[in-house]
Design a protein around this motif. Structure first.
Motif, PDB file in Angstrom:
ATOM      1  N   ASN A 142       6.591  -8.464  19.481  1.00 34.37           N
ATOM      2  CA  ASN A 142       5.224  -8.826  19.107  1.00 34.37           C
ATOM      3  C   ASN A 142       4.933  -8.556  17.633  1.00 34.37           C
ATOM      4  O   ASN A 142       4.298  -7.570  17.271  1.00 34.37           O
ATOM      5  CB  ASN A 142       4.258  -8.044  20.000  1.00 34.37           C
ATOM      6  N   GLY A 143       5.411  -9.453  16.781  1.00 35.02           N
ATOM      7  CA  GLY A 143       5.157  -9.333  15.358  1.00 35.02           C
ATOM      8  C   GLY A 143       6.135  -8.414  14.650  1.00 35.02           C
ATOM      9  O   GLY A 143       6.941  -7.721  15.279  1.00 35.02           O
ATOM     10  N   PHE A 144       6.055  -8.402  13.316  1.00 38.42           N
ATOM     11  CA  PHE A 144       6.959  -7.628  12.472  1.00 38.42           C
ATOM     12  C   PHE A 144       6.171  -6.577  11.688  1.00 38.42           C
ATOM     13  O   PHE A 144       5.292  -6.924  10.892  1.00 38.42           O
ATOM     14  CB  PHE A 144       7.676  -8.553  11.487  1.00 38.42           C
ATOM     15  N   VAL A 145       6.522  -5.303  11.890  1.00 40.37           N
ATOM     16  CA  VAL A 145       5.801  -4.247  11.185  1.00 40.37           C
ATOM     17  C   VAL A 145       6.106  -4.239   9.693  1.00 40.37           C
ATOM     18  O   VAL A 145       5.329  -3.687   8.901  1.00 40.37           O
ATOM     19  CB  VAL A 145       6.106  -2.852  11.775  1.00 40.37           C
ATOM     20  N   ASP A 146       7.225  -4.838   9.275  1.00 42.69           N
ATOM     21  CA  ASP A 146       7.554  -4.855   7.856  1.00 42.69           C
ATOM     22  C   ASP A 146       7.088  -6.140   7.170  1.00 42.69           C
ATOM     23  O   ASP A 146       7.425  -6.388   6.010  1.00 42.69           O
ATOM     24  CB  ASP A 146       9.057  -4.650   7.642  1.00 42.69           C
ATOM     25  N   ASN A 147       6.297  -6.934   7.859  1.00 44.72           N
ATOM     26  CA  ASN A 147       5.645  -8.094   7.272  1.00 44.72           C
ATOM     27  C   ASN A 147       4.164  -7.766   7.103  1.00 44.72           C
ATOM     28  O   ASN A 147       3.487  -7.418   8.065  1.00 44.72           O
ATOM     29  CB  ASN A 147       5.829  -9.318   8.179  1.00 44.72           C
ATOM     30  N   THR A 148       3.656  -7.865   5.886  1.00 47.81           N
ATOM     31  CA  THR A 148       2.287  -7.419   5.601  1.00 47.81           C
ATOM     32  C   THR A 148       1.256  -8.126   6.465  1.00 47.81           C
ATOM     33  O   THR A 148       0.334  -7.499   7.003  1.00 47.81           O
ATOM     34  CB  THR A 148       1.950  -7.623   4.116  1.00 47.81           C
ATOM     35  N   SER A 149       1.410  -9.442   6.624  1.00 46.17           N
ATOM     36  CA  SER A 149       0.448 -10.202   7.419  1.00 46.17           C
ATOM     37  C   SER A 149       0.469  -9.770   8.878  1.00 46.17           C
ATOM     38  O   SER A 149      -0.579  -9.505   9.485  1.00 46.17           O
ATOM     39  CB  SER A 149       0.748 -11.697   7.310  1.00 46.17           C
ATOM     40  N   ASP A 150       1.663  -9.685   9.460  1.00 49.29           N
ATOM     41  CA  ASP A 150       1.774  -9.247  10.853  1.00 49.29           C
ATOM     42  C   ASP A 150       1.267  -7.817  11.010  1.00 49.29           C
ATOM     43  O   ASP A 150       0.563  -7.493  11.984  1.00 49.29           O
ATOM     44  CB  ASP A 150       3.229  -9.320  11.323  1.00 49.29           C
ATOM     45  N   ALA A 151       1.634  -6.936  10.067  1.00 52.27           N
ATOM     46  CA  ALA A 151       1.245  -5.533  10.167  1.00 52.27           C
ATOM     47  C   ALA A 151      -0.269  -5.371  10.127  1.00 52.27           C
ATOM     48  O   ALA A 151      -0.839  -4.565  10.875  1.00 52.27           O
ATOM     49  CB  ALA A 151       1.894  -4.726   9.044  1.00 52.27           C
ATOM     50  N   ASN A 152      -0.935  -6.145   9.289  1.00 52.49           N
ATOM     51  CA  ASN A 152      -2.394  -6.052   9.219  1.00 52.49           C
ATOM     52  C   ASN A 152      -3.035  -6.471  10.541  1.00 52.49           C
ATOM     53  O   ASN A 152      -4.047  -5.902  10.970  1.00 52.49           O
ATOM     54  CB  ASN A 152      -2.924  -6.921   8.078  1.00 52.49           C
ATOM     55  N   LYS A 153      -2.439  -7.443  11.186  1.00 52.11           N
ATOM     56  CA  LYS A 153      -2.937  -7.849  12.505  1.00 52.11           C
ATOM     57  C   LYS A 153      -2.707  -6.731  13.522  1.00 52.11           C
ATOM     58  O   LYS A 153      -3.591  -6.417  14.330  1.00 52.11           O
ATOM     59  CB  LYS A 153      -2.238  -9.124  12.964  1.00 52.11           C
ATOM     60  N   LEU A 154      -1.534  -6.115  13.470  1.00 56.50           N
ATOM     61  CA  LEU A 154      -1.192  -5.071  14.444  1.00 56.50           C
ATOM     62  C   LEU A 154      -2.011  -3.795  14.241  1.00 56.50           C
ATOM     63  O   LEU A 154      -2.075  -2.957  15.141  1.00 56.50           O
ATOM     64  CB  LEU A 154       0.303  -4.752  14.349  1.00 56.50           C
ATOM     65  N   LYS A 155      -2.641  -3.660  13.083  1.00 56.07           N
ATOM     66  CA  LYS A 155      -3.511  -2.503  12.838  1.00 56.07           C
ATOM     67  C   LYS A 155      -4.896  -2.695  13.448  1.00 56.07           C
ATOM     68  O   LYS A 155      -5.686  -1.748  13.502  1.00 56.07           O
ATOM     69  CB  LYS A 155      -3.639  -2.259  11.331  1.00 56.07           C
TER      70      LYS A 155
END
Length: 253
Positions: A142-155
């Motif tokens: 479910n998304g990539f923590v080392d991708n800024t866009s994905d990480a911002n969503k996961l936050k």
């Protein structure tokens, strides 16, 4: 009874993927716990077991042995990705067919209906949790923590809830789960044999900002100030009413 085994990836001494202030082990547990609650709260004849319920170290063998021993009907391993990509993907074991592939197709579709991730596709892999389970098994990334866009969503807790809801919708559809009958938690502040007394109390409640109504039920005139599908919301309103001087209590209907 449908037995669903949920496996939050990593944990304890194994943090999994890390990036942008996020650790995979925490995200997977957050998703798994919320998913368990939805499945148990909203669907009937469902039993759910987790490979871990806290930040603890659990080996891959322990996870699959637990699911196999329990006799699970479906195994879901939840993960978050890293490695420079972006989006959602899922995996089943190489060479398996229906019902595993059918379940995966449905869950993949339902997740991407509600989650704003790029579709990275449906894949196969020789992962331990897919190979050593004796029931249909699926691993989601479910998304990539080392991708800024994905990480911002996961936050975002709202975005995490969308991930959870997508998984729940997919599992329910794939396994033909039946919804529980809707339950309402109602907040009542009084019950009277005389309607005039109920009307008077309702007027007092309205004057203090509550949305009060009088309902005739069980040979009594009852003053109700709210009805919720969420017990927590009903409890919050009941406490507000008590703080305002009313004798509030909650009942289910």
């Amino acid at each position: 009874m449908v037995k669903i085994f949920i496996d939050p990836g990593h944990g304890g001494t194994d943090p999994g993927a890390s990036g942008n202030g996020l650790q995979e082990k925490h995200l997977t547990l957050q998703i798994a716990l919320a998913l368990r609650n939805i499945l148990l709260d909203e669907y009937q004849n469902v039993s759910v077991q987790l490979s871990r319920t806290s930040d603890q170290t659990v080996s891959l063998t322990q996870r699959t042995n637990a699911a196999n021993s329990w006799g699970a009907d479906f195994y879901l391993s939840i993960h978050v990705n890293a490695g420079g990509g972006t989006g959602y993907e899922d995996y089943i074991y190489s060479g398996v067919g229906a019902p595993t592939s059918t379940y995966r197709n449905v869950i993949h579709e339902e997740i991407l209906k509600v989650v704003d991730f790029r579709d990275r596709g449906k894949k196969t892999a020789n992962f331990h949790v897919l190979r050593e389970t004796v029931m249909p098994a699926l691993l989601t990334e479910n998304g990539f923590v080392d991708n800024t866009s994905d990480a911002n969503k996961l936050k975002s807790s709202t975005f995490i809830q969308s991930i959870v809801r997508g998984h729940a919708n997919g599992i329910a559809r794939a396994l033909n789960l039946s919804k529980k009958a809707a339950v309402l938690y109602k907040v009542q502040i009084g019950a009277f044999a005389e309607k005039a007394h109920a009307d008077s109390l309702a007027a007092q409640a309205i004057a203090k900002g509550f949305d009060a109504i009088v309902m005739y039920r069980d040979s009594l005139y009852k003053v109700q100030i709210g009805a919720f599908s969420s017990k927590a919301n009903a409890e919050a309103l009941a406490q507000q009413a008590k703080n305002a001087g009313f004798d509030a209590f909650i009942y289910q209907d």
